[in-house]
Design a protein around this motif. Structure first.
Motif, PDB file in Angstrom:
ATOM      1  N   VAL A 171       5.379  11.925   8.659  1.00  0.00           N
ATOM      2  CA  VAL A 171       4.467  11.265   7.345  1.00  0.00           C
ATOM      3  C   VAL A 171       4.585  12.306   6.112  1.00  0.00           C
ATOM      4  CG1 VAL A 171       2.385  10.357   6.457  1.00  0.00           C
ATOM      5  CG2 VAL A 171       3.208   9.805   8.944  1.00  0.00           C
ATOM      6  N   PRO A 172       4.816  11.940   4.993  1.00  0.00           N
ATOM      7  CA  PRO A 172       4.600  12.969   3.856  1.00  0.00           C
ATOM      8  C   PRO A 172       3.219  13.035   3.578  1.00  0.00           C
ATOM      9  CG  PRO A 172       6.265  11.300   3.220  1.00  0.00           C
ATOM     10  CD  PRO A 172       5.652  10.742   4.547  1.00  0.00           C
ATOM     11  N   VAL A 173       2.969  14.558   3.662  1.00  0.00           N
ATOM     12  CA  VAL A 173       1.433  14.835   3.424  1.00  0.00           C
ATOM     13  C   VAL A 173       1.217  15.789   2.466  1.00  0.00           C
ATOM     14  CG1 VAL A 173      -0.795  15.563   4.575  1.00  0.00           C
ATOM     15  CG2 VAL A 173       1.039  14.342   5.838  1.00  0.00           C
ATOM     16  N   THR A 174       0.235  15.763   1.679  1.00  0.00           N
ATOM     17  CA  THR A 174       0.045  16.783   0.743  1.00  0.00           C
ATOM     18  C   THR A 174      -1.355  17.218   0.940  1.00  0.00           C
ATOM     19  OG1 THR A 174       1.141  16.028  -1.375  1.00  0.00           O
ATOM     20  CG2 THR A 174      -0.599  17.141  -1.572  1.00  0.00           C
ATOM     21  N   PHE A 175      -1.587  18.761   1.380  1.00  0.00           N
ATOM     22  CA  PHE A 175      -3.014  19.102   1.636  1.00  0.00           C
ATOM     23  C   PHE A 175      -3.261  20.048   0.674  1.00  0.00           C
ATOM     24  CE2 PHE A 175      -5.661  21.614   4.127  1.00  0.00           C
ATOM     25  CZ  PHE A 175      -6.218  20.731   5.123  1.00  0.00           C
ATOM     26  N   ARG A 176      -4.720  19.903   0.515  1.00  0.00           N
ATOM     27  CA  ARG A 176      -5.309  20.967  -0.643  1.00  0.00           C
ATOM     28  C   ARG A 176      -6.609  21.440  -0.101  1.00  0.00           C
ATOM     29  NH1 ARG A 176      -0.967  21.121  -1.845  1.00  0.00           N
ATOM     30  NH2 ARG A 176      -0.033  20.609  -3.744  1.00  0.00           N
ATOM     31  N   THR A 177      -6.954  22.713  -0.103  1.00  0.00           N
ATOM     32  CA  THR A 177      -8.229  23.468   0.338  1.00  0.00           C
ATOM     33  C   THR A 177      -8.801  23.773  -0.938  1.00  0.00           C
ATOM     34  OG1 THR A 177      -7.380  25.523   0.663  1.00  0.00           O
ATOM     35  CG2 THR A 177      -7.550  24.024   2.614  1.00  0.00           C
ATOM     36  N   LEU A 178     -10.426  23.511  -0.934  1.00  0.00           N
ATOM     37  CA  LEU A 178     -10.953  23.759  -2.207  1.00  0.00           C
ATOM     38  C   LEU A 178     -11.978  24.732  -1.866  1.00  0.00           C
ATOM     39  CD1 LEU A 178     -11.241  19.804  -2.617  1.00  0.00           C
ATOM     40  CD2 LEU A 178      -9.927  21.504  -4.238  1.00  0.00           C
ATOM     41  N   GLY A 179     -12.461  25.355  -2.894  1.00  0.00           N
ATOM     42  CA  GLY A 179     -13.626  26.273  -2.488  1.00  0.00           C
ATOM     43  C   GLY A 179     -14.837  25.385  -2.501  1.00  0.00           C
ATOM     44  N   LEU A 235       0.662  -1.096  -0.069  1.00  0.00           N
ATOM     45  CA  LEU A 235      -0.102   0.022   0.136  1.00  0.00           C
ATOM     46  C   LEU A 235       0.929   1.371   0.020  1.00  0.00           C
ATOM     47  CD1 LEU A 235      -2.965   0.817   0.299  1.00  0.00           C
ATOM     48  CD2 LEU A 235      -2.787   1.050   2.650  1.00  0.00           C
ATOM     49  N   VAL A 236       0.866   2.083  -0.976  1.00  0.00           N
ATOM     50  CA  VAL A 236       1.831   3.148  -1.238  1.00  0.00           C
ATOM     51  C   VAL A 236       1.347   4.596  -1.020  1.00  0.00           C
ATOM     52  CG1 VAL A 236       3.174   1.694  -2.708  1.00  0.00           C
ATOM     53  CG2 VAL A 236       1.470   2.931  -3.711  1.00  0.00           C
ATOM     54  N   GLY A 237       0.062   4.506  -0.934  1.00  0.00           N
ATOM     55  CA  GLY A 237      -0.588   5.897  -0.459  1.00  0.00           C
ATOM     56  C   GLY A 237      -2.053   5.815  -0.168  1.00  0.00           C
ATOM     57  N   ALA A 238      -2.606   7.066   0.509  1.00  0.00           N
ATOM     58  CA  ALA A 238      -4.083   7.033   0.708  1.00  0.00           C
ATOM     59  C   ALA A 238      -4.523   8.701   0.443  1.00  0.00           C
ATOM     60  CB  ALA A 238      -4.226   6.658   2.255  1.00  0.00           C
ATOM     61  N   SER A 239      -5.468   8.483  -0.286  1.00  0.00           N
ATOM     62  CA  SER A 239      -6.313   9.974  -0.440  1.00  0.00           C
ATOM     63  C   SER A 239      -7.509   9.932   0.365  1.00  0.00           C
ATOM     64  CB  SER A 239      -6.496   9.969  -1.875  1.00  0.00           C
ATOM     65  OG  SER A 239      -7.128  11.391  -2.380  1.00  0.00           O
ATOM     66  N   MET A 240      -7.723  11.199   0.943  1.00  0.00           N
ATOM     67  CA  MET A 240      -9.163  11.172   1.749  1.00  0.00           C
ATOM     68  C   MET A 240      -9.460  12.719   1.547  1.00  0.00           C
ATOM     69  SD  MET A 240      -6.755  10.627   5.057  1.00  0.00           S
ATOM     70  CE  MET A 240      -5.836   9.318   4.099  1.00  0.00           C
ATOM     71  N   GLY A 241     -10.855  12.823   1.214  1.00  0.00           N
ATOM     72  CA  GLY A 241     -11.552  14.125   1.324  1.00  0.00           C
ATOM     73  C   GLY A 241     -12.507  14.169   2.011  1.00  0.00           C
ATOM     74  N   GLY A 242     -13.053  15.402   2.808  1.00  0.00           N
ATOM     75  CA  GLY A 242     -14.171  15.797   3.444  1.00  0.00           C
ATOM     76  C   GLY A 242     -14.075  14.485   4.745  1.00  0.00           C
ATOM     77  N   PRO A 292       2.128   7.582   2.707  1.00  0.00           N
ATOM     78  CA  PRO A 292       1.895   9.011   2.478  1.00  0.00           C
ATOM     79  C   PRO A 292       0.604   9.356   2.119  1.00  0.00           C
ATOM     80  CG  PRO A 292       3.468   8.105   1.000  1.00  0.00           C
ATOM     81  CD  PRO A 292       3.201   6.833   1.585  1.00  0.00           C
ATOM     82  N   LEU A 293      -0.036  10.538   2.517  1.00  0.00           N
ATOM     83  CA  LEU A 293      -1.455  11.005   2.582  1.00  0.00           C
ATOM     84  C   LEU A 293      -1.495  12.133   1.810  1.00  0.00           C
ATOM     85  CD1 LEU A 293      -2.034  10.962   6.483  1.00  0.00           C
ATOM     86  CD2 LEU A 293      -2.490   9.176   4.821  1.00  0.00           C
ATOM     87  N   TYR A 294      -2.875  12.149   1.020  1.00  0.00           N
ATOM     88  CA  TYR A 294      -3.132  13.601   0.269  1.00  0.00           C
ATOM     89  C   TYR A 294      -4.596  13.749   1.001  1.00  0.00           C
ATOM     90  CZ  TYR A 294      -4.725  16.322  -3.599  1.00  0.00           C
ATOM     91  OH  TYR A 294      -5.080  17.365  -4.507  1.00  0.00           O
ATOM     92  N   ILE A 295      -4.728  14.951   1.751  1.00  0.00           N
ATOM     93  CA  ILE A 295      -5.839  15.233   2.209  1.00  0.00           C
ATOM     94  C   ILE A 295      -6.511  16.669   1.481  1.00  0.00           C
ATOM     95  CG2 ILE A 295      -6.686  16.192   4.480  1.00  0.00           C
ATOM     96  CD1 ILE A 295      -4.172  14.660   5.746  1.00  0.00           C
ATOM     97  N   TYR A 296      -7.603  16.468   1.336  1.00  0.00           N
ATOM     98  CA  TYR A 296      -8.479  17.808   0.664  1.00  0.00           C
ATOM     99  C   TYR A 296      -9.836  17.942   1.257  1.00  0.00           C
ATOM    100  CZ  TYR A 296     -10.601  14.164  -2.550  1.00  0.00           C
ATOM    101  OH  TYR A 296     -11.497  13.061  -2.974  1.00  0.00           O
TER     102      TYR A 296
END
Length: 465
Positions: free
Chosen positions: A417-425, A280-287, A388-392
Motif C-alpha cells: 500500500v502506498p503510505v505517507t507518514f508524518r510525525t509531529l511535535g 474511494l481514492v485515499g484515507a488520512s488518519m491521525g492519532g 493509499p494512506l496518510y498517517i500522522y
C-alpha cells in the motif's frame, strides 16, 4: 430517587478513585480464576456491590437484531442514549431489511441550519438516513450530512467529495455532527465539529463535504466495524442521491475517534463495498488507536481511564454481553446522564484514574474470554488497505503511543500500500492542529487525481520523521 442514587454512585466512584492511588485495598483482594477465562470478584468489588444497591430498571424489549434475556434487554435499553427528539435519528425503520446497504431510507433539506456552521457559501445541505450494517452483520441505519458548495465545480470529472470523519467520541445522540447541522447551535454542540476547519477548507476548494455520524444509531463509540460500514454506506448513499456524484472521487480523513472511522473504511472497502474500489481514492488518519488490546491496558487506571470506561459502555451497546459484567455501581452510573455525555466531558471523567475493575464484577475484565473475542473482532490490522494512506501522529502522544502508528505503517508497506507518514511535535491535541495542513493538502491531491506519494519506497520498515 434515581437521581439521588446516581449521585451516590458517582460519589462512591470518586472516593474509590482517590483511595486506590493511596494504596487502599481490602484484604484478600487477589482474584480467583474459575478456569473459564474469568476471575471471581475481589474483595474490593464485593465491597462495592455490598454498599451500592442495584438500580431499579423497568422491563424493556430486546433491541432490533438482538435476542436478549429479559434482564439484559432491560439493562441494554436503560444504558442506551436518550432519544434526541428528532425521528430521523431516533426511529428504527420497521422494513429496514428490504433496503440494500447505502440505500436512502429518508432525507431532509437542512441548508438553513447548516449554512451558518459551514461559514463558506453553500448551495445545499442534505441530511441522509440510509441502510447500513452493524458490527455483527445485521441491518442497521446510519445518518450523514452532505454539504454542496455554492460555486460550480470547474475541475475534471464530477465534483469531488471529502468525507469528514469527525472525532465524535460521544455517548449521546444529540452529540452527533448531523444533529448540529440539522438543528444549529444547541446545548450539546461540540466546537470540535468546526476546528480544525476541515469542512470550511474543503468547501472553499470546491469539494462537497460528507459528514457521517459514524458511531451508528446506538452511539457505539470506537467500534470500527460500525464506523467503517457507516462511512462506506454514506458514500453509497451520496452516489445514490444524485447523478452529480456518480463520477466523483471520494477521500476520507479523520483524527482520533474520527481516525478509527477513516482507517476502518480503508480496511473494509474491499470486502464490504468492493464497487467503491477506485471511487474511494485515499484515507488520512491521525492519532489512531488500532490495537485496542494494548491501548485498553494503557488507558486503564490512567488519566485516560474515563475514555476507556465510556468506550466500554459504548461497546456494550453493540455487544450486550459486556453489560453482564457491570456491577451495581456501574449500572447506576451508566443509566444516569453519563449515557448522554458528549466528547468534551469524556476525557475529564478519567481525571482521578479510576480503573475499569471498579465498574466490573470480575477481577480482570480486560482479560476475560469475552474481552478477547471483542479485541479480535475489532482488530483490523490483518487487512490490506484498498486505498493509499496518510498517517500522522504526535511524537509525545501519551494517550496513544506512536509505536502503534509505526506498526500500521510497516504492515501496510509490506502489503504494497502506498503510505505517507508524518510525525509531529506535541501530544494528542497539539498534533490534531499541527497535522491538519499536511492532511488536508494530501487529501486535496487525491481528490484532484494526483497519484499518491509513497514513503514505503525509501524505507518500508522505518517511517520518515
Amino acid at each position: 430517587m434515581k437521581g439521588m442514587w446516581s449521585f451516590r454512585a458517582l460519589v462512591v466512584t470518586m472516593a474509590i478513585g482517590c483511595l486506590l492511588p493511596m494504596g487502599w485495598s481490602p484484604a484478600g483482594a487477589e482474584p480467583v480464576s474459575d478456569g473459564n477465562g474469568t476471575t471471581s470478584p475481589s474483595e474490593l468489588q464485593q465491597w462495592i456491590d455490598t454498599n451500592v444497591p442495584p438500580p431499579t430498571i423497568p422491563p424493556a424489549a430486546s433491541p432490533p437484531s438482538r435476542n436478549l434475556t429479559p434482564e439484559l434487554a432491560a439493562l441494554w435499553q436503560a444504558v442506551r442514549s436518550t432519544p434526541s427528539g428528532d425521528p430521523i435519528f431516533d426511529v428504527w425503520p420497521s422494513d429496514l431489511g428490504r433496503f440494500a446497504p447505502g440505500q436512502i431510507v429518508e432525507w431532509r433539506d437542512v441548508t438553513a441550519t447548516s449554512a451558518p456552521l459551514v461559514v463558506v457559501p453553500i448551495q445545499r445541505a442534505m441530511l441522509l438516513k440510509f441502510r447500513t450494517t452493524d458490527a455483527l452483520g445485521a441491518p442497521s441505519f446510519g445518518t450523514a450530512t452532505l454539504v454542496i458548495p455554492a460555486a460550480e465545480w470547474t475541475g475534471p470529472g464530477g465534483r469531488p467529495v471529502l468525507v469528514n470523519a469527525l472525532p465524535i467520541n460521544s455517548l449521546g445522540l444529540s452529540c452527533t455532527p448531523s444533529y448540529a447541522m440539522a438543528h444549529g447551535l444547541h446545548s450539546k454542540f461540540n466546537a470540535g465539529d468546526l476546528f480544525p476547519p476541515t469542512t470550511w477548507s474543503s468547501v472553499s476548494r470546491g469539494f462537497a463535504v460528507l459528514i457521517p455520524d459514524h458511531e451508528g444509531p446506538w452511539m457505539s463509540y470506537a467500534e470500527p466495524n460500525v464506523a467503517g460500514h457507516v462511512v462506506l454506506d454514506s458514500i453509497r448513499a451520496v452516489r445514490n442521491s444524485s447523478n452529480e456524484f456518480t463520477g466523483s472521487r471520494f477521500a476520507v480523513g479523520g483524527y482520533s475517534g474520527g481516525a478509527i472511522a477513516s482507517y476502518a473504511a480503508a480496511m473494509l472497502v474491499a470486502e464490504y463495498a468492493p464497487e467503491l474500489n477506485g471511487v474511494l481514492v485515499g484515507a488520512s488518519m491521525g492519532g489512531l488507536a488500532a490495537d485496542y488490546r494494548t491501548v485498553a491496558r494503557q488507558f486503564n487506571g490512567s488519566s485516560a481511564s474515563g475514555i476507556l470506561l465510556v468506550v466500554s459502555l459504548a461497546m456494550g451497546r453493540e455487544y450486550p454481553e459486556i453489560l453482564t459484567y457491570m456491577n451495581n455501581l456501574a449500572q447506576w452510573v451508566a443509566t444516569s446522564s453519563v449515557k448522554d455525555s458528549c466528547g468534551e466531558t469524556n476525557g475529564p471523567l478519567g481525571v482521578v484514574g479510576i480503573p475499569i475493575e471498579v465498574a466490573a464484577t470480575v477481577a480482570d475484565p480486560l482479560g476475560t474470554d469475552l474481552a478477547e473475542r471483542i479485541f479480535r473482532r475489532t482488530d483490523l490490522t490483518n487487512r490490506r488497505s484498498a486505498v493509499p494512506l496518510y498517517i500522522y501522529h504526535g511524537v509525545h502522544d501519551f494517550w496513544i503511543p506512536l509505536e502503534g502508528a509505526i506498526d500500521i505503517y510497516r504492515a501496510q508497506c509490506a502489503r504494497g500500500v502506498p503510505v505517507t507518514f508524518r510525525t509531529l511535535g506535541g501530544e494528542h491535541i497539539i498534533a490534531l492542529f499541527s497535522g491538519f495542513p499536511g492532511s488536508i493538502d494530501w487529501l486535496d491531491q487525491r481528490l484532484r487525481g494526483v497519484p499518491a506519494p509513497n514513503d514505503c519506497v525509501t524505507n518500508p520498515v522505518r517511517p520518515p520523521n
